[in-house]
Write a protein that holds these residues in place. Sequence first.
Motif, PDB file in Angstrom:
ATOM      1  N   ALA A  60      -4.135  -3.077  11.809  1.00 42.06           N
ATOM      2  CA  ALA A  60      -4.837  -3.279  10.524  1.00 42.06           C
ATOM      3  C   ALA A  60      -5.222  -1.923   9.933  1.00 42.06           C
ATOM      4  O   ALA A  60      -5.109  -1.688   8.713  1.00 42.06           O
ATOM      5  CB  ALA A  60      -6.079  -4.143  10.740  1.00 42.06           C
ATOM      6  N   TYR A  61      -5.665  -1.029  10.788  1.00 42.52           N
ATOM      7  CA  TYR A  61      -6.035   0.307  10.330  1.00 42.52           C
ATOM      8  C   TYR A  61      -4.783   1.090   9.866  1.00 42.52           C
ATOM      9  O   TYR A  61      -4.783   1.694   8.789  1.00 42.52           O
ATOM     10  CB  TYR A  61      -6.751   1.051  11.469  1.00 42.52           C
ATOM     11  N   ASP A  62      -3.742   1.051  10.687  1.00 41.55           N
ATOM     12  CA  ASP A  62      -2.490   1.756  10.330  1.00 41.55           C
ATOM     13  C   ASP A  62      -1.989   1.305   8.961  1.00 41.55           C
ATOM     14  O   ASP A  62      -1.556   2.108   8.132  1.00 41.55           O
ATOM     15  CB  ASP A  62      -1.377   1.445  11.341  1.00 41.55           C
ATOM     16  N   PHE A  63      -2.023  -0.005   8.749  1.00 40.37           N
ATOM     17  CA  PHE A  63      -1.536  -0.574   7.496  1.00 40.37           C
ATOM     18  C   PHE A  63      -2.327   0.000   6.325  1.00 40.37           C
ATOM     19  O   PHE A  63      -1.752   0.419   5.310  1.00 40.37           O
ATOM     20  CB  PHE A  63      -1.682  -2.101   7.528  1.00 40.37           C
ATOM     21  N   THR A  64      -3.640   0.028   6.492  1.00 38.91           N
ATOM     22  CA  THR A  64      -4.511   0.458   5.387  1.00 38.91           C
ATOM     23  C   THR A  64      -4.232   1.912   4.997  1.00 38.91           C
ATOM     24  O   THR A  64      -4.127   2.244   3.815  1.00 38.91           O
ATOM     25  CB  THR A  64      -5.994   0.296   5.808  1.00 38.91           C
ATOM     26  N   VAL A  65      -4.102   2.748   6.004  1.00 38.01           N
ATOM     27  CA  VAL A  65      -3.852   4.172   5.713  1.00 38.01           C
ATOM     28  C   VAL A  65      -2.507   4.332   5.001  1.00 38.01           C
ATOM     29  O   VAL A  65      -2.410   5.025   3.969  1.00 38.01           O
ATOM     30  CB  VAL A  65      -3.907   4.997   7.022  1.00 38.01           C
ATOM     31  N   ALA A  66      -1.481   3.667   5.527  1.00 34.52           N
ATOM     32  CA  ALA A  66      -0.154   3.802   4.910  1.00 34.52           C
ATOM     33  C   ALA A  66      -0.168   3.263   3.472  1.00 34.52           C
ATOM     34  O   ALA A  66       0.415   3.855   2.562  1.00 34.52           O
ATOM     35  CB  ALA A  66       0.881   3.052   5.752  1.00 34.52           C
ATOM     36  N   TYR A  67      -0.857   2.148   3.271  1.00 38.58           N
ATOM     37  CA  TYR A  67      -0.883   1.506   1.950  1.00 38.58           C
ATOM     38  C   TYR A  67      -1.595   2.385   0.933  1.00 38.58           C
ATOM     39  O   TYR A  67      -1.107   2.606  -0.178  1.00 38.58           O
ATOM     40  CB  TYR A  67      -1.581   0.148   2.066  1.00 38.58           C
ATOM     41  N   LEU A  68      -2.744   2.907   1.334  1.00 39.45           N
ATOM     42  CA  LEU A  68      -3.523   3.718   0.385  1.00 39.45           C
ATOM     43  C   LEU A  68      -2.834   5.050   0.094  1.00 39.45           C
ATOM     44  O   LEU A  68      -3.028   5.643  -0.968  1.00 39.45           O
ATOM     45  CB  LEU A  68      -4.939   3.957   0.924  1.00 39.45           C
ATOM     46  N   ARG A  69      -2.020   5.494   1.034  1.00 39.51           N
ATOM     47  CA  ARG A  69      -1.254   6.724   0.792  1.00 39.51           C
ATOM     48  C   ARG A  69      -0.001   6.450  -0.057  1.00 39.51           C
ATOM     49  O   ARG A  69       0.740   7.370  -0.390  1.00 39.51           O
ATOM     50  CB  ARG A  69      -0.820   7.335   2.131  1.00 39.51           C
ATOM     51  N   GLY A  70       0.246   5.173  -0.339  1.00 44.38           N
ATOM     52  CA  GLY A  70       1.437   4.819  -1.144  1.00 44.38           C
ATOM     53  C   GLY A  70       2.719   4.952  -0.347  1.00 44.38           C
ATOM     54  O   GLY A  70       3.781   5.201  -0.906  1.00 44.38           O
ATOM     55  N   GLU A  71       2.621   4.764   0.972  1.00 47.42           N
ATOM     56  CA  GLU A  71       3.790   4.984   1.825  1.00 47.42           C
ATOM     57  C   GLU A  71       4.271   3.716   2.513  1.00 47.42           C
ATOM     58  O   GLU A  71       5.080   3.785   3.441  1.00 47.42           O
ATOM     59  CB  GLU A  71       3.442   6.022   2.914  1.00 47.42           C
ATOM     60  N   LEU A  72       3.758   2.581   2.082  1.00 50.70           N
ATOM     61  CA  LEU A  72       4.114   1.360   2.804  1.00 50.70           C
ATOM     62  C   LEU A  72       5.400   0.759   2.257  1.00 50.70           C
ATOM     63  O   LEU A  72       5.545   0.572   1.051  1.00 50.70           O
ATOM     64  CB  LEU A  72       2.976   0.332   2.690  1.00 50.70           C
ATOM     65  N   ALA A  73       6.291   0.441   3.169  1.00 47.80           N
ATOM     66  CA  ALA A  73       7.567  -0.152   2.779  1.00 47.80           C
ATOM     67  C   ALA A  73       7.340  -1.444   2.015  1.00 47.80           C
ATOM     68  O   ALA A  73       6.419  -2.199   2.319  1.00 47.80           O
ATOM     69  CB  ALA A  73       8.367  -0.460   4.036  1.00 47.80           C
ATOM     70  N   ALA A 113      -9.810  -8.113   7.992  1.00 45.53           N
ATOM     71  CA  ALA A 113     -10.463  -8.600   6.769  1.00 45.53           C
ATOM     72  C   ALA A 113     -10.828  -7.418   5.864  1.00 45.53           C
ATOM     73  O   ALA A 113     -10.622  -7.456   4.644  1.00 45.53           O
ATOM     74  CB  ALA A 113     -11.711  -9.398   7.132  1.00 45.53           C
ATOM     75  N   ARG A 114     -11.324  -6.362   6.473  1.00 44.13           N
ATOM     76  CA  ARG A 114     -11.698  -5.175   5.698  1.00 44.13           C
ATOM     77  C   ARG A 114     -10.458  -4.532   5.068  1.00 44.13           C
ATOM     78  O   ARG A 114     -10.487  -4.027   3.947  1.00 44.13           O
ATOM     79  CB  ARG A 114     -12.410  -4.180   6.632  1.00 44.13           C
ATOM     80  N   ALA A 115      -9.364  -4.564   5.833  1.00 42.06           N
ATOM     81  CA  ALA A 115      -8.107  -3.986   5.326  1.00 42.06           C
ATOM     82  C   ALA A 115      -7.656  -4.732   4.071  1.00 42.06           C
ATOM     83  O   ALA A 115      -7.244  -4.114   3.078  1.00 42.06           O
ATOM     84  CB  ALA A 115      -7.038  -4.061   6.409  1.00 42.06           C
ATOM     85  N   ILE A 116      -7.775  -6.052   4.096  1.00 38.27           N
ATOM     86  CA  ILE A 116      -7.353  -6.830   2.922  1.00 38.27           C
ATOM     87  C   ILE A 116      -8.256  -6.496   1.734  1.00 38.27           C
ATOM     88  O   ILE A 116      -7.789  -6.239   0.618  1.00 38.27           O
ATOM     89  CB  ILE A 116      -7.376  -8.340   3.235  1.00 38.27           C
ATOM     90  N   ARG A 117      -9.562  -6.469   1.964  1.00 37.25           N
ATOM     91  CA  ARG A 117     -10.468  -6.166   0.852  1.00 37.25           C
ATOM     92  C   ARG A 117     -10.206  -4.778   0.288  1.00 37.25           C
ATOM     93  O   ARG A 117     -10.241  -4.553  -0.917  1.00 37.25           O
ATOM     94  CB  ARG A 117     -11.924  -6.266   1.328  1.00 37.25           C
ATOM     95  N   THR A 118      -9.918  -3.838   1.171  1.00 39.26           N
ATOM     96  CA  THR A 118      -9.737  -2.449   0.745  1.00 39.26           C
ATOM     97  C   THR A 118      -8.398  -2.238   0.051  1.00 39.26           C
ATOM     98  O   THR A 118      -8.321  -1.564  -0.986  1.00 39.26           O
ATOM     99  CB  THR A 118      -9.835  -1.513   1.971  1.00 39.26           C
ATOM    100  N   CYS A 119      -7.353  -2.808   0.616  1.00 38.75           N
ATOM    101  CA  CYS A 119      -6.031  -2.568   0.034  1.00 38.75           C
ATOM    102  C   CYS A 119      -5.847  -3.383  -1.247  1.00 38.75           C
ATOM    103  O   CYS A 119      -5.150  -2.946  -2.165  1.00 38.75           O
ATOM    104  CB  CYS A 119      -4.940  -2.909   1.040  1.00 38.75           C
TER     105      CYS A 119
END
Length: 423
Positions: A289-302, A368-374
Amino acid sequence: MNACDLDRHDADAPMFDRAAFRLDDAEAELVAAAQLFGRQRLAPRAAQHDRDATFPMENFRDMHAEGLLAICVPKDEGGAGASFRAYCLAASELGRYCGATALSWNMHVCSTLWTGALADDLIMTTDERREHNERRRLHYKRIVGDGAIYAQPFSEGGAAAAGTVAFGTEARAVAGGFLLNGKKIFASLSGAADYYGVLCTERGEGEKASRRNTLYLAVPAAAGGVSVVGDWDPLGMRGTVSRTLLFNDVFVPEDEMLMPRGVYFRAASCWPHMFLTLSPTYMGLAQAAYDFTVAYLRGELAGTPPVKRRMYPTKQIAVAEMRVMLEQTKALWFQAISEARANPTKEQLLRAYAAQFTVMENANALAARAIRTCGGQAMLKNLALERIYRDSRCGSLMLPWTAEICLDRLGRESLYEPGERDD
Ligand SMILES: Cc1cc2nc3c(=O)[nH]c(=O)nc-3n(C[C@H](O)[C@H](O)[C@H](O)COP(=O)(O)OP(=O)(O)OC[C@H]3O[C@@H](n4cnc5c(N)ncnc54)[C@H](O)[C@@H]3O)c2cc1C
């Protein structure tokens, strides 16, 4: 998973770095191998098994080839001989990429860890030890040689799996073995396993059911009288395919005993950390969940446009708080899996409950936090986060150490010494 997903995973750092967490060589090698396996084999297949609620058999075939089915089989029996901690660390890396596979794999591995390294720590008579070592060789040979898969159906829908009353599934001794009758619910790997490692109560004519008479039997899936019934369409962990098992006068040969009479009860009493083995999967999901959030906010998520969101202070604070929660979870869990042993002190046992509670609750809180944040786009079903969210929700329900039971024991055992009463 598409090629871009693989790009993202190529950058994953190990959850428990070899130098930082002072892993020994064997642990570090197993963890690295598990991470590579999870990233390359499990992640690409996870979405489809989740969508279809199908068992990932090809993952288990690949695990056999990689030696992962035998990770806890002792080395002199052809396995990797992983310790409790080494197994937990490797399992957390698999959970990071596919929760359902890691959780099902845990059910299989426990049949070898509990009969292997854990049983070696238990006091047994010379005869019990000889009998146990001979019998477990049979199971290990099937796993190492044929890739046999073992399941771990304990739950019955009552208080037995919580460890408070005897199992309702009963075995009656007959010539050459046992006749088994009963029902197990939530049997992960149902219909896929070759053997079901069933906990049941041995009861003679007119005898009262007692937890001390718990038997741990490997029931061949193909035996007459074994059936798999019911649907499987749950919120999360859909790839575990945990349907209901029925045993109707199933003959189980004596050689299929996974532990000698009385030894499972001894294991559960002396080696309580054995019930912490469900937590690695969820430790991995917390990291995911943490990995996803960092990648998403960096605009690097596939699968998502390369839009950066990291410059907003609110996002930065959310990630900071997630990191704090993740580090707290990792630290407590690492301590608990490091000090697991036979006859733990009261402090060690309380810490194990606290670690289990923390991992199970925090995995879902982080998701849950990842969803709210992303944000909204991040919870679309073509991305892994909503699966991580659903899978992680299941952790605190897992008996025998559910979140509620952990809290219950923590409170009571912190305030009362054994035998203390208020009257
Ligand atoms: C995805 C998934 C896979 C699973 N795979 C397996 C498997 O392979 N093998 C297996 O054996 N089980 C498995 N389980 C079952 C799981 O461990 C629980 O047994 C099951 O979720 C309990 O469901 P229940 O509704 O019967 O809970 P209940 O037994 O009704 O319990 C509900 C809650 O009440 C509390 N509670 C229950 N008993 C007590 C008690 N004595 N003291 C205090 N509190 C108590 C607990 O907090 C529990 O969460 C799986 C569950 C899930 C969700």
